[in-house]
Design an enzyme around this catalytic site. Structure first.
Site, PDB file in Angstrom:
ATOM      1  CB  CYS A  53      37.481 -10.105 -16.573  1.00  0.00           C
ATOM      2  SG  CYS A  53      37.548  -9.301 -17.627  1.00  0.00           S
ATOM      3  CD  GLN A  70      36.459 -12.178 -13.602  1.00  0.00           C
ATOM      4  OE1 GLN A  70      36.175 -12.833 -14.718  1.00  0.00           O
ATOM      5  NE2 GLN A  70      37.465 -11.493 -12.890  1.00  0.00           N
ATOM      6  CG  ASP A 120      36.579  -6.266 -19.971  1.00  0.00           C
ATOM      7  OD1 ASP A 120      37.309  -7.697 -20.305  1.00  0.00           O
ATOM      8  OD2 ASP A 120      35.570  -6.840 -19.915  1.00  0.00           O
ATOM      9  CG  HIS A 155      31.009 -11.296 -15.953  1.00  0.00           C
ATOM     10  ND1 HIS A 155      30.878 -13.018 -15.515  1.00  0.00           N
ATOM     11  CD2 HIS A 155      32.589 -11.575 -16.320  1.00  0.00           C
ATOM     12  CE1 HIS A 155      31.919 -13.832 -16.083  1.00  0.00           C
ATOM     13  NE2 HIS A 155      33.144 -13.200 -17.012  1.00  0.00           N
ATOM     14  NE  ARG A 173      30.272 -15.854 -20.460  1.00  0.00           N
ATOM     15  CZ  ARG A 173      31.770 -16.091 -20.785  1.00  0.00           C
ATOM     16  NH1 ARG A 173      32.988 -16.456 -21.792  1.00  0.00           N
ATOM     17  NH2 ARG A 173      32.080 -15.451 -19.500  1.00  0.00           N
ATOM     18  NE  ARG A 202      35.074 -16.364 -12.902  1.00  0.00           N
ATOM     19  CZ  ARG A 202      34.721 -15.770 -13.456  1.00  0.00           C
ATOM     20  NH1 ARG A 202      35.559 -15.575 -14.767  1.00  0.00           N
ATOM     21  NH2 ARG A 202      33.459 -16.931 -14.379  1.00  0.00           N
TER      22      ARG A 202
HETATM   23  N1   CP Z   1      37.018 -13.743 -17.547  1.00  0.00           N
HETATM   24  C1   CP Z   1      36.056 -14.615 -17.991  1.00  0.00           C
HETATM   25  O1   CP Z   1      34.779 -15.099 -17.328  1.00  0.00           O
HETATM   26  O2   CP Z   1      36.464 -15.357 -19.233  1.00  0.00           O
HETATM   27  P1   CP Z   1      35.993 -16.583 -19.617  1.00  0.00           P
HETATM   28  O3   CP Z   1      35.032 -15.507 -21.014  1.00  0.00           O
HETATM   29  O4   CP Z   1      36.929 -17.369 -20.917  1.00  0.00           O
HETATM   30  O5   CP Z   1      35.079 -17.546 -19.200  1.00  0.00           O
HETATM   31  N1  NVA Z   2      33.527  -7.766 -21.164  1.00  0.00           N
HETATM   32  C1  NVA Z   2      34.174  -8.953 -21.132  1.00  0.00           C
HETATM   33  C2  NVA Z   2      33.954 -10.024 -20.580  1.00  0.00           C
HETATM   34  C3  NVA Z   2      34.244 -11.665 -20.755  1.00  0.00           C
HETATM   35  C4  NVA Z   2      34.963 -12.388 -19.813  1.00  0.00           C
HETATM   36  C5  NVA Z   2      33.110  -9.682 -22.413  1.00  0.00           C
HETATM   37  O1  NVA Z   2      31.306  -9.149 -22.484  1.00  0.00           O
HETATM   38  O2  NVA Z   2      33.004 -10.476 -23.271  1.00  0.00           O
END
Ligand code: CP
Ligand code: NVA
Length: 300
Positions: free
Chosen positions: A257, A133, A217, A130, A103, A285
């Site tokens: 999400c 997701q 989101d 993502h 990430r 997930r």
């Molecule tokens: N939706 C998602 O990726 O959640 P987190 O940021 O908690 O991993």
């Molecule tokens: N768009 C959000 C998604 C979090 C799971 C971010 O990048 O923070």
């Protein structure tokens, strides 16, 4: 050749369906308590430059259920590009573990990890996409609606990483997308240029009309915290609330999400309401990422 999962564009339509089938089987096994230690003795390295609840817990739990082991590497551990270069980190990890999930802030970081690793690399969220997701979301839609055929998804809010991955998925699968963002917050230009089944608007009411799914989101993604106050004003008309849902069909499902900023992009009455499937989405997930890890381990 090893396969990576960095963007939705990495998968073909039939491969997405193969992964859905695998996820269905793995979910059934887990629900029935049937052992499925397909990745016995395998190790997953989880590299995080940003915080997480769902991604961290589902990948780690998933690896445990598959008989393997997951190592959590916090932002302060590796310091990609600072303590050592991304290619060096990728080459080291390739000598020890079997899969990497990362990430990251810049999409280039996870792309460079994949290019320099000899093992599969999975994007656990970047500023561009993502994809894990979106695989969980599509799998959830198939569970609820039986198929993705003739489904229209209205995405309301910021044209961010989640939105870009939906656009890619829409191209691959033929999913109809209606995206409503404020002017200036549209999804990535390259994705718009490729879009085949996407309609863009600045009117959330027009987007939710006739939609089977309404998706939203956060208005400020991780890394955009400084813009949060200004974005709150710009995005206010894009809140998914009971008033907006009056313009949707009666049986429209609501997805997010998560994490949700309740009272901002979505209200309590909607996220806790009868059409919300956000926790089914979150559960999936786990199942879909187990399937992604197994599927990638089977590709050579
Ligand atoms: N939706 C998602 O990726 O959640 P987190 O940021 O908690 O991993
Ligand atoms: N768009 C959000 C998604 C979090 C799971 C971010 O990048 O923070």
């Amino acid at each position: 050749m090893k396969r990576d999962f960095i963007t939705m564009f990495d998968l073909k339509k039939e491969e997405i369906h193969q992964i859905f089938e695998l996820a269905k089987t793995l979910k059934n096994s887990q629900k029935k308590g049937v052992e499925h230690r397909i990745l016995k003795y395998k190790t997953l390295a989880m590299v995080f430059e940003k915080p997480s609840l769902r991604t961290r817990v589902t990948f780690e739990t998933g690896m445990t259920q598959l008989g393997g082991h997951a190592i959590y590497l916090a932002p302060s551990d590796i310091q990609l590009g600072k303590r050592e270069t991304v290619p060096d980190a990728a080459k080291n990890l390739s000598r020890w573990v079997d899969i990497v999930m990362a990430r990251v802030f810049a999409h280039k970081t996870v792309d460079d990890l994949a290019k320099n690793a000899t093992i599969p690399v999975i994007n656990g969220l970047s500023d561009l996409e993502h994809p894990c997701q979106i695989m969980a979301d599509l799998f959830t839609i198939v569970e609820k609606k039986e198929s993705l055929e003739n489904i229209t998804l209205a995405y309301i809010g910021d044209g961010n990483n989640v939105c870009n991955s939906f656009m890619a998925a829409s191209n691959i699968l033929g999913l109809r997308l209606k995206i409503a963002t404020p002017a200036g917050y549209e999804p990535n230009k390259n994705y718009i240029a490729k879009a085949k089944y996407t309609a863009l608007t600045n009117d959330p009411r027009a987007a939710v009309k006739d939609a089977d799914i309404v998706y939203t989101d956060v208005w400020a993604s991780m890394g955009q915290e400084k813009e949060a106050a200004q974005r709150k004003e710009v995005f206010a008309p894009f809140q998914v609330n009971a008033e907006l849902m009056k313009h949707a069909k009666e049986d429209t499902l609501v997805m997010h999400c998560l994490p949700a900023h309740r009272g901002e992009e979505i209200t309590d009455e909607v996220i806790d309401g009868p059409h919300s499937i956000v926790f089914d989405e979150a559960e999936n997930r786990l199942h879909i990422q187990k399937a992604i890890m197994v599927w990638l381990s089977q590709q050579h």
